[in-house]
Design an enzyme around this catalytic site. Sequence first.
Site, short mmCIF file in Angstrom:
data_model
loop_
_atom_site.label_atom_id
_atom_site.label_comp_id
_atom_site.label_asym_id
_atom_site.label_seq_id
_atom_site.Cartn_x
_atom_site.Cartn_y
_atom_site.Cartn_z
N GLU A 292 7.64 -13.74 -20.89
CA GLU A 292 7.37 -12.31 -20.64
C GLU A 292 6.16 -11.85 -21.46
O GLU A 292 5.31 -11.10 -20.97
CB GLU A 292 8.63 -11.49 -20.98
CG GLU A 292 8.46 -9.98 -21.05
CD GLU A 292 8.06 -9.32 -19.72
OE1 GLU A 292 7.89 -10.02 -18.71
OE2 GLU A 292 7.89 -8.10 -19.74
N ARG B 63 1.04 1.93 -6.00
CA ARG B 63 1.27 0.88 -5.01
C ARG B 63 -0.01 0.13 -4.64
O ARG B 63 0.03 -0.86 -3.92
CB ARG B 63 1.88 1.47 -3.74
CG ARG B 63 3.22 2.12 -3.97
CD ARG B 63 3.73 2.74 -2.69
NE ARG B 63 4.26 1.74 -1.79
CZ ARG B 63 5.52 1.36 -1.75
NH1 ARG B 63 6.40 1.92 -2.55
NH2 ARG B 63 5.92 0.45 -0.91
N GLU C 231 -1.49 -9.77 -17.66
CA GLU C 231 -1.50 -8.70 -16.67
C GLU C 231 -2.43 -7.54 -17.05
O GLU C 231 -3.18 -7.06 -16.22
CB GLU C 231 -0.06 -8.19 -16.60
CG GLU C 231 0.33 -7.49 -15.39
CD GLU C 231 1.84 -7.16 -15.39
OE1 GLU C 231 2.52 -7.27 -16.43
OE2 GLU C 231 2.31 -6.78 -14.33
N ASN D 155 1.32 -0.19 5.75
CA ASN D 155 1.72 -0.95 4.56
C ASN D 155 2.47 -2.18 5.07
O ASN D 155 3.46 -2.04 5.77
CB ASN D 155 2.64 -0.11 3.67
CG ASN D 155 3.31 -0.94 2.59
OD1 ASN D 155 2.74 -1.92 2.12
ND2 ASN D 155 4.51 -0.56 2.20
N GLY D 156 1.98 -3.37 4.72
CA GLY D 156 2.67 -4.59 5.16
C GLY D 156 1.68 -5.63 5.62
O GLY D 156 0.47 -5.50 5.38
N HIS E 104 4.93 -31.98 -25.65
CA HIS E 104 4.88 -32.80 -24.44
C HIS E 104 3.63 -32.50 -23.60
O HIS E 104 3.60 -32.80 -22.41
CB HIS E 104 6.15 -32.59 -23.61
CG HIS E 104 7.38 -33.02 -24.34
ND1 HIS E 104 7.69 -34.35 -24.57
CD2 HIS E 104 8.35 -32.31 -24.96
CE1 HIS E 104 8.80 -34.43 -25.27
NE2 HIS E 104 9.22 -33.19 -25.53
N TRP F 93 -3.71 -1.76 -1.30
CA TRP F 93 -3.73 -3.00 -2.07
C TRP F 93 -4.10 -4.08 -1.05
O TRP F 93 -3.34 -4.36 -0.13
CB TRP F 93 -2.36 -3.29 -2.69
CG TRP F 93 -2.38 -4.49 -3.58
CD1 TRP F 93 -2.81 -4.54 -4.88
CD2 TRP F 93 -1.94 -5.82 -3.26
NE1 TRP F 93 -2.68 -5.81 -5.37
CE2 TRP F 93 -2.15 -6.62 -4.40
CE3 TRP F 93 -1.42 -6.41 -2.12
CZ2 TRP F 93 -1.84 -7.97 -4.44
CZ3 TRP F 93 -1.10 -7.76 -2.14
CH2 TRP F 93 -1.31 -8.53 -3.30
N LYS G 69 2.12 -1.95 -8.39
CA LYS G 69 3.44 -1.82 -9.02
C LYS G 69 4.54 -2.41 -8.15
O LYS G 69 5.44 -3.08 -8.63
CB LYS G 69 3.71 -0.34 -9.28
CG LYS G 69 5.05 -0.04 -9.91
CD LYS G 69 5.04 -0.44 -11.37
CE LYS G 69 6.36 -0.17 -12.06
NZ LYS G 69 6.51 -1.03 -13.24
N LYS H 11 2.85 -10.29 -19.72
CA LYS H 11 2.41 -8.92 -20.05
C LYS H 11 0.96 -8.94 -20.52
O LYS H 11 0.15 -8.11 -20.13
CB LYS H 11 3.33 -8.38 -21.14
CG LYS H 11 3.63 -6.93 -21.10
CD LYS H 11 4.87 -6.54 -20.35
CE LYS H 11 4.82 -6.89 -18.90
NZ LYS H 11 6.08 -6.68 -18.22
N CYS I 177 0.88 -1.16 0.00
CA CYS I 177 0.00 0.00 0.00
C CYS I 177 0.92 1.22 0.00
O CYS I 177 2.13 1.09 0.21
CB CYS I 177 -0.85 0.00 1.25
SG CYS I 177 -1.78 -1.52 1.45
C1 AGP Z 1 5.76 -6.80 -14.45
O1 AGP Z 1 5.02 -6.37 -15.54
C2 AGP Z 1 5.04 -7.00 -13.23
N1 AGP Z 1 4.15 -5.99 -12.86
C3 AGP Z 1 5.73 -7.72 -12.09
O2 AGP Z 1 5.89 -9.03 -12.53
C4 AGP Z 1 7.10 -7.17 -11.60
O3 AGP Z 1 8.06 -7.34 -12.57
C5 AGP Z 1 7.47 -7.91 -10.30
O4 AGP Z 1 6.48 -7.66 -9.33
C6 AGP Z 1 8.82 -7.53 -9.77
O5 AGP Z 1 8.89 -6.18 -9.40
P1 AGP Z 1 10.28 -5.48 -9.13
O6 AGP Z 1 11.04 -5.51 -10.41
O7 AGP Z 1 9.93 -4.11 -8.68
O8 AGP Z 1 10.97 -6.28 -8.07
#
Ligand code: AGP
Length: 607
Positions: free
Chosen positions: A479, A27, A486, A98-99, A502, A74, A602, A483, A2
């Site tokens: 990746e 966040r 997400e 936050n935590g 497989h 969050w 994020k 993406k 958060c």
């Molecule tokens: C990437 O698009 C993501 N939002 C997520 O996987 C991110 O890369 C991951 O949470 C790691 O974050 P960081 O690089 O800040 O450690």
Amino acid sequence: MCGIIGIVGKSSAQPSIIEALEKLEYRGYDSSGIATVSDNSIIRRRAVGKLSSLKELLNKKPIKGEIGIGHTRWATHGAPSLENAHPHKVGKVALVHNGIIENFHELRSQLISEGQTFVSDTDTEVIASFCSKLLESGMSPDEAVVNTLNNLEGAFALCFIFEDYDNILIAARKGSPLVVGWGSGEMFVGSDAIALASLTNQLTYVGEANYVVLSNNEAKFFDFQKKEITPEKVFINSESVLISKNGYRHFMHKEINEQPSVISYALGSYTGSDRKKITLPSQLPNFSEMDRITMTACGTAFFACNVAKYWFEKISELPVDIDIASEYRYREPIFSKSTGAIVVSQSGETADTLAALRFAKNKAMQTVAVVNSENSTMAREADIIMPIRAGVEVGVASTKAFTCQLVALASLVLDAARQRKKISSSEEEEFIEHLFTLPRLINEVLLKENEIINICSELAKAQDILFIARGSLYPLALEGALKLKEISYIHAEGYAAGELKHGPIALIDNRVPVICFAPSNILYEKTVSNIHEVIARGGKVLLVSDRKGLKDFSGDVWASFEMPECDSFISPILYALPAQLLAYYSAIEKGTDVDQPRNLAKSVTVE
Ligand code: AGP
């Protein structure tokens, strides 16, 4: 993960708190709230959903008060609801958190047995309730907070305000980041430098397991045993952390388009003016004495580690283990005194990656943090920082940070190869030249966005999509799938092309597009065989390859996208572009919230 903010000000706190929360919304954006002290009482406003809902509420019902706290959430404990939104208030104390408090069940049961009642499902209300009980017993705010902190297990950054005190704010951290900002006649505290950037450029990072008592003209720092400490003040260039969309519709699109310039800047900083030799930060990892490297990260940063493994092993002949950070320390990894540890993180605050870094440090490994945020906890705790220099990344979907992570890792690989005498200086120069072609090649891909838009008008109708590739492009399939999931919410998986047969090939029919990254390299023919296996089963293939690759392909693909030709060393960086653009334009087609996709944040500062 958060975002928290606290202000002891000299004028109305509401506008500055909201301004800081706007910066912190990355966040978390499940709910938000603000509380101030005015006329010896705590006033709160909270709203479910994005910060815009809170702003609407405050437009109708503004709050007074020069001292206040704010939060963007969050959800961890309890659904996004008004009751669960922060700040939480019990008796004469309100706080934001936050935590995650790991012993909250025990504390909650204890408090219930003592007659306390709860209105939310959160672990945070338990902290407020505990602290309130101590205040009622006659303790001062300072004593009540320290006593509370010493009863909490888990990770937290907290900001407390108190009903009868309009000039004291107490903030504390253990495990979660917290930074104090020094103003003139006002003091600030927040989750990160970005939140405070428009308020001040003088910061003090709160140390692990420390708390700070703020009034409007001073900050006193203590450890949890009440011993006073004097941490240093740092000055930041506020402009470097101030953020705007610069006319783009989304931060993600802006960040995709920034890649040529940030990569060029990063490369310039790693190579010096003659571009012949990698020149990393003054203290270099001693690769020549390493027997292996262990690399840990999460999400996209983990896929960057996957690519780096190919490079380290092939170019520097250094064995690499890669681990998802949340798994690493639980699998009892084998290492020796000569094993080096590299963590990769955009934010430098991801809880799992930070725990992996601390695990490696405890085992006396030499640690390197490849991070974007140079003031982050990882940057401060690692032995060596390798800054990726991507600039602030706001979009939840990581784009420019990924390609800059790859550029930074490629530079580390070349440095390692030279130290270990695996490449000559002319070979190093050649690798560097290839890296320097990236900004131009990325621009070429960006000029073809319209083709991607056309492809996505069809692609976005799919419910499931597979990405396949081989070799150092395989992590790009992973990746690409991440993406897409997400931000467009389309189910997607990445596979090594040779692995399809497989099991996953059973999924293939004409409703499951298969996106194949297949540059014309040494693995091209083998990848083409896998594409034919898909086509033979009625699958529709989007072939992403260079001119030669597309020309040499004989068969019916559903669509193709031509990439510029490039050396295979840099192809995993260049092929990030179609992966990002396919996700971005599919999300646009589906009308999702690109920069703030559902359920995500994020920076993930909980384990
Ligand atoms: C990437 O698009 C993501 N939002 C997520 O996987 C991110 O890369 C991951 O949470 C790691 O974050 P960081 O690089 O800040 O450690």
